[in-house]
Design a protein around this motif. Structure first.
Motif, PDB file in Angstrom:
ATOM      1  N   GLY A   1      -7.066   7.509  17.646  1.00 23.70           N
ATOM      2  CA  GLY A   1      -8.199   6.717  18.234  1.00 23.70           C
ATOM      3  C   GLY A   1      -9.443   7.171  17.597  1.00 23.70           C
ATOM      4  O   GLY A   1     -10.663   6.756  17.794  1.00 23.70           O
ATOM      5  N   ALA A   2      -9.406   7.924  16.287  1.00 22.15           N
ATOM      6  CA  ALA A   2     -10.629   8.165  15.620  1.00 22.15           C
ATOM      7  C   ALA A   2     -11.214   6.830  14.943  1.00 22.15           C
ATOM      8  O   ALA A   2     -10.601   6.039  14.782  1.00 22.15           O
ATOM      9  CB  ALA A   2     -10.473   9.385  14.598  1.00 22.15           C
ATOM     10  N   GLY A   3     -12.670   6.660  14.917  1.00 21.10           N
ATOM     11  CA  GLY A   3     -13.144   5.195  14.703  1.00 21.10           C
ATOM     12  C   GLY A   3     -12.992   4.237  15.472  1.00 21.10           C
ATOM     13  O   GLY A   3     -12.722   3.278  14.567  1.00 21.10           O
ATOM     14  N   GLY A   4     -12.700   4.388  16.392  1.00 22.08           N
ATOM     15  CA  GLY A   4     -12.404   3.216  17.416  1.00 22.08           C
ATOM     16  C   GLY A   4     -10.950   2.785  17.057  1.00 22.08           C
ATOM     17  O   GLY A   4     -10.813   1.531  17.082  1.00 22.08           O
ATOM     18  N   GLY A   5     -10.233   3.727  16.578  1.00 18.57           N
ATOM     19  CA  GLY A   5      -8.574   3.295  16.318  1.00 18.57           C
ATOM     20  C   GLY A   5      -8.417   2.996  14.806  1.00 18.57           C
ATOM     21  O   GLY A   5      -7.274   2.700  14.691  1.00 18.57           O
ATOM     22  N   LEU A   6      -9.390   3.385  14.222  1.00 18.89           N
ATOM     23  CA  LEU A   6      -9.083   3.155  12.580  1.00 18.89           C
ATOM     24  C   LEU A   6      -7.931   4.059  12.255  1.00 18.89           C
ATOM     25  O   LEU A   6      -7.345   3.837  11.215  1.00 18.89           O
ATOM     26  CB  LEU A   6     -10.552   3.295  12.020  1.00 18.89           C
ATOM     27  N   GLY A   7      -8.190   5.119  12.857  1.00 21.34           N
ATOM     28  CA  GLY A   7      -7.256   6.214  12.375  1.00 21.34           C
ATOM     29  C   GLY A   7      -5.737   5.697  12.878  1.00 21.34           C
ATOM     30  O   GLY A   7      -4.821   5.874  11.928  1.00 21.34           O
ATOM     31  N   TYR A   8      -5.734   4.738  13.693  1.00 16.28           N
ATOM     32  CA  TYR A   8      -4.197   4.356  14.159  1.00 16.28           C
ATOM     33  C   TYR A   8      -3.930   3.197  13.079  1.00 16.28           C
ATOM     34  O   TYR A   8      -3.025   3.129  12.305  1.00 16.28           O
ATOM     35  CB  TYR A   8      -4.240   3.440  15.559  1.00 16.28           C
ATOM     36  N   GLY A   9      -4.845   2.195  12.732  1.00 10.28           N
ATOM     37  CA  GLY A   9      -4.844   1.509  11.694  1.00 10.28           C
ATOM     38  C   GLY A   9      -4.236   2.114  10.306  1.00 10.28           C
ATOM     39  O   GLY A   9      -3.504   1.300   9.555  1.00 10.28           O
ATOM     40  N   LEU A  10      -4.745   2.997   9.997  1.00  7.22           N
ATOM     41  CA  LEU A  10      -4.766   3.712   8.359  1.00  7.22           C
ATOM     42  C   LEU A  10      -3.177   4.513   8.726  1.00  7.22           C
ATOM     43  O   LEU A  10      -2.600   4.336   7.702  1.00  7.22           O
ATOM     44  CB  LEU A  10      -5.630   4.742   8.385  1.00  7.22           C
ATOM     45  N   LEU A  11      -2.887   5.012   9.787  1.00  7.97           N
ATOM     46  CA  LEU A  11      -1.603   5.590  10.259  1.00  7.97           C
ATOM     47  C   LEU A  11      -0.442   4.447   9.791  1.00  7.97           C
ATOM     48  O   LEU A  11       0.519   4.720   9.372  1.00  7.97           O
ATOM     49  CB  LEU A  11      -1.330   6.017  11.397  1.00  7.97           C
ATOM     50  N   VAL A  12      -0.853   3.229  10.495  1.00  3.87           N
ATOM     51  CA  VAL A  12       0.257   1.996   9.993  1.00  3.87           C
ATOM     52  C   VAL A  12       0.461   2.045   8.601  1.00  3.87           C
ATOM     53  O   VAL A  12       1.455   1.443   8.120  1.00  3.87           O
ATOM     54  CB  VAL A  12      -0.439   0.800  10.812  1.00  3.87           C
ATOM     55  N   LEU A  13      -0.662   2.112   7.866  1.00  2.04           N
ATOM     56  CA  LEU A  13      -0.438   2.068   6.469  1.00  2.04           C
ATOM     57  C   LEU A  13       0.148   3.387   5.859  1.00  2.04           C
ATOM     58  O   LEU A  13       0.193   3.267   4.401  1.00  2.04           O
ATOM     59  CB  LEU A  13      -1.809   1.545   5.673  1.00  2.04           C
ATOM     60  N   GLY A  14       0.382   4.178   6.422  1.00  3.95           N
ATOM     61  CA  GLY A  14       0.941   5.387   5.924  1.00  3.95           C
ATOM     62  C   GLY A  14       0.226   6.597   5.807  1.00  3.95           C
ATOM     63  O   GLY A  14       0.634   7.480   5.021  1.00  3.95           O
TER      64      GLY A  14
ATOM     65  N   TRP B   1       0.708  -1.296  -0.110  1.00  3.02           N
ATOM     66  CA  TRP B   1      -0.018   0.092  -0.022  1.00  3.02           C
ATOM     67  C   TRP B   1       0.918   1.238   0.016  1.00  3.02           C
ATOM     68  O   TRP B   1       0.422   2.365   0.106  1.00  3.02           O
ATOM     69  CB  TRP B   1      -1.278   0.047   1.304  1.00  3.02           C
ATOM     70  N   ASN B   2       2.028   1.074  -0.386  1.00  2.93           N
ATOM     71  CA  ASN B   2       3.187   2.304  -0.131  1.00  2.93           C
ATOM     72  C   ASN B   2       2.621   3.184  -1.353  1.00  2.93           C
ATOM     73  O   ASN B   2       3.171   4.454  -1.025  1.00  2.93           O
ATOM     74  CB  ASN B   2       4.262   1.792  -0.079  1.00  2.93           C
ATOM     75  N   ASN B   3       2.400   2.855  -2.095  1.00  2.00           N
ATOM     76  CA  ASN B   3       2.048   3.738  -3.538  1.00  2.00           C
ATOM     77  C   ASN B   3       0.788   4.375  -3.512  1.00  2.00           C
ATOM     78  O   ASN B   3       0.349   4.815  -4.656  1.00  2.00           O
ATOM     79  CB  ASN B   3       2.386   3.007  -5.002  1.00  2.00           C
ATOM     80  N   ILE B   4      -0.172   4.094  -2.644  1.00  2.00           N
ATOM     81  CA  ILE B   4      -1.572   4.575  -2.602  1.00  2.00           C
ATOM     82  C   ILE B   4      -1.395   5.833  -1.469  1.00  2.00           C
ATOM     83  O   ILE B   4      -1.119   5.387  -0.393  1.00  2.00           O
ATOM     84  CB  ILE B   4      -2.421   3.475  -1.972  1.00  2.00           C
ATOM     85  N   GLU B   5      -1.825   6.884  -2.096  1.00  2.00           N
ATOM     86  CA  GLU B   5      -2.078   7.792  -0.958  1.00  2.00           C
ATOM     87  C   GLU B   5      -3.506   7.464  -0.157  1.00  2.00           C
ATOM     88  O   GLU B   5      -4.471   7.846  -0.876  1.00  2.00           O
ATOM     89  CB  GLU B   5      -2.210   9.456  -1.762  1.00  2.00           C
ATOM     90  N   LEU B   6      -3.299   7.741   1.137  1.00  2.00           N
ATOM     91  CA  LEU B   6      -4.188   7.288   1.839  1.00  2.00           C
ATOM     92  C   LEU B   6      -4.559   8.344   2.981  1.00  2.00           C
ATOM     93  O   LEU B   6      -3.541   8.976   3.380  1.00  2.00           O
ATOM     94  CB  LEU B   6      -4.140   6.155   2.925  1.00  2.00           C
ATOM     95  N   ILE B   7      -5.893   8.986   2.912  1.00  2.98           N
ATOM     96  CA  ILE B   7      -6.151  10.128   3.848  1.00  2.98           C
ATOM     97  C   ILE B   7      -7.266   9.673   4.715  1.00  2.98           C
ATOM     98  O   ILE B   7      -8.402   9.275   4.029  1.00  2.98           O
ATOM     99  CB  ILE B   7      -6.496  11.373   2.930  1.00  2.98           C
ATOM    100  N   ALA B   8      -6.991   9.888   6.183  1.00  2.00           N
ATOM    101  CA  ALA B   8      -8.286   9.531   6.981  1.00  2.00           C
ATOM    102  C   ALA B   8      -9.054  10.769   7.331  1.00  2.00           C
ATOM    103  O   ALA B   8      -8.294  11.759   7.886  1.00  2.00           O
ATOM    104  CB  ALA B   8      -7.509   8.707   8.225  1.00  2.00           C
ATOM    105  N   ALA B   9     -10.276  10.853   7.079  1.00  2.27           N
ATOM    106  CA  ALA B   9     -11.010  11.803   7.579  1.00  2.27           C
ATOM    107  C   ALA B   9     -11.649  11.795   8.875  1.00  2.27           C
ATOM    108  O   ALA B   9     -12.567  11.199   9.017  1.00  2.27           O
ATOM    109  CB  ALA B   9     -12.079  12.264   6.303  1.00  2.27           C
TER     110      ALA B   9
END
Length: 388
Positions: free
Chosen positions: A259-272, A184-192
């Motif tokens: 911690g947003a979204g029950g920690g989904l923010g953290y999971g997405l940070l792990v993916l960059g 997933w390194n080549n995908i730009e992920l943004i957590a709203a």
């Protein structure tokens, strides 16, 4: 007189689109001379995708994902063609939303974010190189572990059985994580995000939001410890990051919004991923600044106008735009729990409650459209008197 009606949803009663329609009906009845523009909004929670679909020129792709208890539910991916490439918007609440569960099913100990990973895969399969994920309104508290399982980071038996099960996560439970991160390194992920809560601690997601999702005080503590163990297991898979100013290690679980979204923010940070306030993303995508600057008045709305509304919400976002444009703005809320000083400080010219007494609150729940329409009509008589 040009009035922009730009509400958030009234959680549990009205979508943002329904709220905008009710407010416009009341305003038009009291002030037929006004030109009304309806712009339903979202901070990344339920309705995020619908709001963007209404305002952007894109294609909605249908898919099916698992809900917090593993049942299949319909969902969508909004794909937008842009100069920089293809952007996909997804709404986590379509997979993990609290509204997908009955009252007796709400249990953050066992609910999983697996379906959010399925949404990410669907967005990528649609050719998106940039994916924006709205995080609000979820029923999970698993730090994004289920989402990572859906992407191949580990077995669903280890990662997709809810937050509490992470306390037993063994050394090999994240065997596929390195590959997933690279993939997933080549995908730009943004957590709203709709909250700046960190993942762990007394101000973390388990402590702050766990009880709202159905956790007891003891369960909230157990979930926090389980997430702490999850973070420790992840540590060996993540590159060391150092703050350029202080020289101290950067911990993803302490980042505001992790911690947003029950920690989904953290999971997405792990993916960059980058974390950004959801309301800012929506306002920018819909170019609300231009619309607000051209208006004579902006009317926003929310279910509860309280201290949390003063930062990172639809109401505060609209207030900031209006203040910058010197356009008056007011809020109509189901309940108002802040005073005039706080209202003025955030940039609003007034706040109006639909319900001020227990009897009025009961009536508002029984007829949310009718009571909001009536309140908007009364506010319109104050702010949009007939021309002489």
């Amino acid at each position: 007189m040009h009035v922009v009606i730009a509400p958030d949803s009234y959680a549990g009663t009205l979508t943002a689109t329904q709220a905008a329609g009710a407010m416009a009906a009341g305003w038009a009845h009291a002030a037929p001379h006004c030109v009304l523009t309806q712009v339903p909004l979202s901070d990344g929670g339920p309705g995020f995708l619908g709001v963007l679909e209404r305002g952007l020129d894109g294609q909605m792709l249908a898919t099916t994902v698992r809900d917090p208890l593993g049942r299949e539910v319909p969902a969508g991916v909004l794909v937008i063609e842009e100069e920089r490439g293809r952007t996909a918007y997804v709404e986590a609440a379509q997979a993990v939303g609290l509204h997908l569960l009955g009252a007796s099913e709400r249990d953050p100990v066992v609910t999983t974010s697996y379906g959010v990973g399925q949404l990410l895969r669907a967005a990528r399969d649609a050719g998106a190189t940039r994916i924006v994920v709205g995080l609000g309104g979820g029923a999970t508290n698993d730090g994004g572990a289920g989402m990572l399982a859906a992407l191949g980071a580990g077995s669903p038996d280890d990662l997709a059985r809810g937050g509490a099960a992470l306390a037993d996560l063994g050394p090999g439970g994240l065997a596929g994580l390195d590959r997933v991160i690279a993939d997933w390194n080549n995908i730009e992920l943004i957590a709203a995000t709709d909250a700046d809560t960190p993942l762990l601690g007394m101000q973390g997601t388990s402590a702050v939001f766990g009880p709202q999702l159905g956790a007891t005080a003891q369960q909230a503590q157990d979930l926090d410890r389980a997430l702490g163990h999850f973070v420790d297991r992840l540590a060996g898979h993540l590159p060391r990051r150092t703050d350029l100013v202080s020289g101290t290690p950067v911990r993803l679980d302490k980042q505001p919004g992790s911690g947003a979204g029950g920690g989904l923010g953290y999971g997405l940070l792990v993916l960059g991923a980058q974390l950004r306030p959801g309301v800012d993303l929506v306002l920018a995508a819909l170019d609300l600044a231009t619309l607000v600057a051209a208006a004579d008045l902006v009317v926003t709305a929310t279910g509860t106008f309280d201290w949390q509304s003063l930062r990172g919400s639809v109401v505060s976002g609209i207030a900031q735009l209006a203040q910058a444009a010197a356009t008056p703005a007011v809020v109509i809320a189901g309940v108002v729990l802040v005073g005039r000083r706080e209202t003025m400080a955030v940039g609003l010219s007034g706040s109006y409650a639909v319900a001020e007494t227990p009897a009025q609150q009961e009536a508002a729940h029984a007829d949310p459209v009718g009571t909001l329409t009536a309140r908007a009509e009364r506010v319109a008589r104050t702010w949009s008197p007939p021309p002489r």
